[in-house]
Design an enzyme around this catalytic site. Structure first.
Site, PDB file in Angstrom:
ATOM      1  N   TYR A 137     -15.601 -44.645  43.468  1.00  0.00           N
ATOM      2  CA  TYR A 137     -16.033 -46.044  43.566  1.00  0.00           C
ATOM      3  C   TYR A 137     -14.974 -47.001  43.007  1.00  0.00           C
ATOM      4  O   TYR A 137     -15.216 -48.199  42.913  1.00  0.00           O
ATOM      5  CB  TYR A 137     -17.350 -46.254  42.803  1.00  0.00           C
ATOM      6  CG  TYR A 137     -18.529 -45.582  43.449  1.00  0.00           C
ATOM      7  CD1 TYR A 137     -18.593 -44.196  43.521  1.00  0.00           C
ATOM      8  CD2 TYR A 137     -19.575 -46.318  43.984  1.00  0.00           C
ATOM      9  CE1 TYR A 137     -19.667 -43.563  44.110  1.00  0.00           C
ATOM     10  CE2 TYR A 137     -20.655 -45.695  44.573  1.00  0.00           C
ATOM     11  CZ  TYR A 137     -20.696 -44.319  44.637  1.00  0.00           C
ATOM     12  OH  TYR A 137     -21.761 -43.707  45.219  1.00  0.00           O
TER      13      TYR A 137
ATOM     14  N   LYS B 202     -18.087 -30.605  39.656  1.00  0.00           N
ATOM     15  CA  LYS B 202     -17.561 -29.717  40.689  1.00  0.00           C
ATOM     16  C   LYS B 202     -16.136 -29.333  40.270  1.00  0.00           C
ATOM     17  O   LYS B 202     -15.174 -29.461  41.037  1.00  0.00           O
ATOM     18  CB  LYS B 202     -17.589 -30.449  42.052  1.00  0.00           C
ATOM     19  CG  LYS B 202     -17.299 -29.591  43.251  1.00  0.00           C
ATOM     20  CD  LYS B 202     -18.482 -28.762  43.731  1.00  0.00           C
ATOM     21  CE  LYS B 202     -18.082 -27.815  44.837  1.00  0.00           C
ATOM     22  NZ  LYS B 202     -19.153 -26.908  45.265  1.00  0.00           N
TER      23      LYS B 202
ATOM     24  N   ASP C 118     -23.732 -28.800  43.501  1.00  0.00           N
ATOM     25  CA  ASP C 118     -24.530 -28.310  44.642  1.00  0.00           C
ATOM     26  C   ASP C 118     -25.678 -27.433  44.162  1.00  0.00           C
ATOM     27  O   ASP C 118     -26.807 -27.537  44.651  1.00  0.00           O
ATOM     28  CB  ASP C 118     -23.660 -27.611  45.707  1.00  0.00           C
ATOM     29  CG  ASP C 118     -22.494 -26.814  45.147  1.00  0.00           C
ATOM     30  OD1 ASP C 118     -22.268 -26.850  43.926  1.00  0.00           O
ATOM     31  OD2 ASP C 118     -21.816 -26.143  45.947  1.00  0.00           O
TER      32      ASP C 118
ATOM     33  N   ASP D 184     -25.083 -41.081  41.935  1.00  0.00           N
ATOM     34  CA  ASP D 184     -25.725 -41.850  43.000  1.00  0.00           C
ATOM     35  C   ASP D 184     -26.603 -40.936  43.851  1.00  0.00           C
ATOM     36  O   ASP D 184     -27.786 -41.191  44.077  1.00  0.00           O
ATOM     37  CB  ASP D 184     -24.615 -42.507  43.849  1.00  0.00           C
ATOM     38  CG  ASP D 184     -25.162 -43.508  44.846  1.00  0.00           C
ATOM     39  OD1 ASP D 184     -26.359 -43.837  44.777  1.00  0.00           O
ATOM     40  OD2 ASP D 184     -24.382 -43.957  45.706  1.00  0.00           O
TER      41      ASP D 184
HETATM   42 MG    MG Z   1     -27.695 -45.282  45.430  1.00  0.00          MG
END
Ligand code: MG
Ligand code: NAI
Length: 334
Positions: A124, A171, A204, A228
Site C-alpha cells: 500500500y 509469508k 494461507d 485487509d
Molecule cells: Mg478492506
C-alpha cells in the site's frame, strides 16, 4: 463534556450509516460538536483533490474523527483516500475486533479475536510502475521501524485487554526479506512480554484455520495487505461486514471507521446495516472516556441483536437502516 469531532460522511452507503450513527449517538447522550468535511470524489470536484488539506487539518486539530467509507476507482483514477489518510496522519495501527458475541453468526459462537493491521506500508506504499509493455511492478515495502511499532502496539493491546496470545501472520517462507523482517521484529518485541504467548502462522494456513476453527485466535498482528484480506474473512465468520467496527490509531490521533466499504450495490436504498459504524462510534466514545454513553449504545445493540425485531437484510431481516436505528434508539435506557 462536549467533544469536537471531525466527521467524514464518505460516499455510497456512507452518508446513510453515518446519519444513523449520529442519531444513535445523540439519543445515547453523546455531546458532540461535529466538524463535517468532504473527501473522495465530491472533494475532487470541489477542490481538485480527493483528500484536501481541510480534512487533514481538521483531524489534526480535533484529534478524533468518525469516517464513512470512501469509494476508490478500480484500476485507474485517484489513489485510495482511505489509504492516503492513514499514511498522511501516520495512523499506523488498524484495530478490528471480530466477535460472535452479538449472536448473528450461524456457525460459530465463540469467536473473539482482534485483528491488528499495519496501516502505513507494505504494497500500500503506492510505489507502482509500468516497467515495459505487459510488465507492471508494485513494490512491497517493509521496515523495521513500522514492524517494531505495530508489534509493540499489538502486545501492548493484548496486555491492556487481558488477552493471552498474539499470532504474527506472515509469508516469510516465500518473502524471506520483507516478511522475514516483519517476523524478526515480532519475535524481538515478543520477548518483552513474557506473559503473552507468541505464535507464528503462515497466512494461507491462517485463512484455512480461520474458516475451520476461528475460536483458536486471540490477537493477530499482520502487515497491511494480509490484514485487509483477513479482516473481511473474519467479518464473514461473524455475520458479515455490517457488524465489524474498526479504529485507526496514530500518535494522539484516532480515526474510527467500519471495515466495510461504500457498498455501491445497496447505496441510497436505506438498506445498509449501520451497526459497523455504530460499533466504531461506540469505540470512539470509550476512547474519549465517555464509558457511560458507550455502555448505553452497547446495551441497545445487544438488546436488538438478541430480540432481532428490526434486522437489516444482510442480517436476515427486512428492516430499513432507519427502522433499525429507530429500534435501537427506543432501546436506550437513560
Ligand atoms: Mg478492506
Ligand atoms: P464493500 O465492503 O463496500 O462491500 C462488500 C459487500 O458487503 C457488498 O455486497 C456490500 O453490499 C456488503 N456490505 C458492506 N457493508 C455493508 C453494510 N454496512 N450493510 C450491508 N451490507 C454491506 O466492498 P467492495 O464492494 O469491495 O468495495 C466498494 C468500494 O468501497 C470500493 O470503491 C472500495 O475501494 C471501497 N472501500 C472503502 C473502504 C473504506 O472507506 N475504508 C474499505 C473497503 C472498501
Amino acid at each position: 463534556m462536549k467533544h469536537r469531532i471531525t466527521l467524514i460522511p464518505g460516499d455510497g452507503i456512507g452518508p446513510e450509516v453515518i446519519d444513523a450513527t449520529r442519531r444513535f449517538l445523540d439519543a445515547a447522550g453523546a455531546e458532540i460538536e461535529w466538524e463535517e468535511v468532504e473527501a473522495g470524489s465530491a472533494a475532487m470536484e470541489k477542490y481538485g483533490t480527493p483528500l484536501p488539506d481541510i480534512v487533514l487539518d481538521s483531524i489534526k486539530r480535533n484529534g478524533v474523527a468518525l469516517k464513512g467509507p470512501i469509494t476508490t476507482p478500480v484500476g485507474e483514477g485517484f489513489s485510495s483516500v482511505n489509504v492516503s489518510l492513514r499514511k498522511q496522519l501516520n495512523l499506523f495501527a488498524n484495530v478490528r475486533p471480530i466477535s460472535s458475541k452479538y449472536g448473528i453468526s450461524l456457525k460459530f459462537q465463540n469467536v473473539d479475536m482482534v485483528i491488528i493491521r499495519e496501516n502505513t506500508e507494505d504494497v500500500y506504499a503506492g510505489l507502482e510502475q509500468d516497467i515495459a509493455p505487459g510488465v507492471a511492478q508494485t513494490l512491497k515495502i517493509i521496515t523495521t521501524v513500522a514492524s517494531d511499532r505495530i508489534a509493540k502496539f499489538a502486545f501492548d493491546y493484548a496486555r491492556k485487554e487481558g488477552r493471552k496470545t498474539v499470532h504474527a501472520v506472515h509469508k516469510a517462507n516465500i518473502m524471506k526479506k520483507s516478511d522475514g523482517l516483519f517476523l524478526k521484529s515480532c519475535r524481538e518485541i515478543a520477548k518483552g512480554y513474557p506473559g503473552i504467548e507468541y505464535k507464528e502462522i503462515i497466512v494461507d494456513n491462517c485463512a484455512m484455520q480461520m474458516v475451520m476453527n476461528p475460536e483458536q485466535f486471540d490477537v493477530l498482528v499482520l502487515t497491511n495487505l494480509y490484514g485487509d484480506i483477513i479482516s473481511d474473512l473474519g467479518a464473514g465468520l461473524v455475520g458479515g461486514l455490517g457488524l465489524v467496527p474498526g479504529a485507526n490509531y496514530g500518535n494522539n490521533l484516532a480515526v474510527f471507521e467500519a471495515v466495510h466499504g461504500s457498498a455501491p450495490d445497496i447505496a441510497g436504498q436505506n438498506k445498509a446495516n449501520p451497526l459497523a459504524v455504530m460499533l466504531s462510534a461506540e469505540q470512539m466514545m470509550r476512547y474519549l472516556g465517555e464509558e457511560h454513553v458507550a455502555n448505553h449504545m452497547k446495551h441497545a445493540i445487544i438488546v436488538q441483536l438478541t430480540e432481532k425485531t428490526h434486522l437489516t437484510a444482510d442480517m436476515g431481516g427486512s428492516a430499513t437502516t432507519g427502522e433499525l436505528t429507530d429500534a435501537l434508539i427506543s432501546e436506550i435506557v437513560q
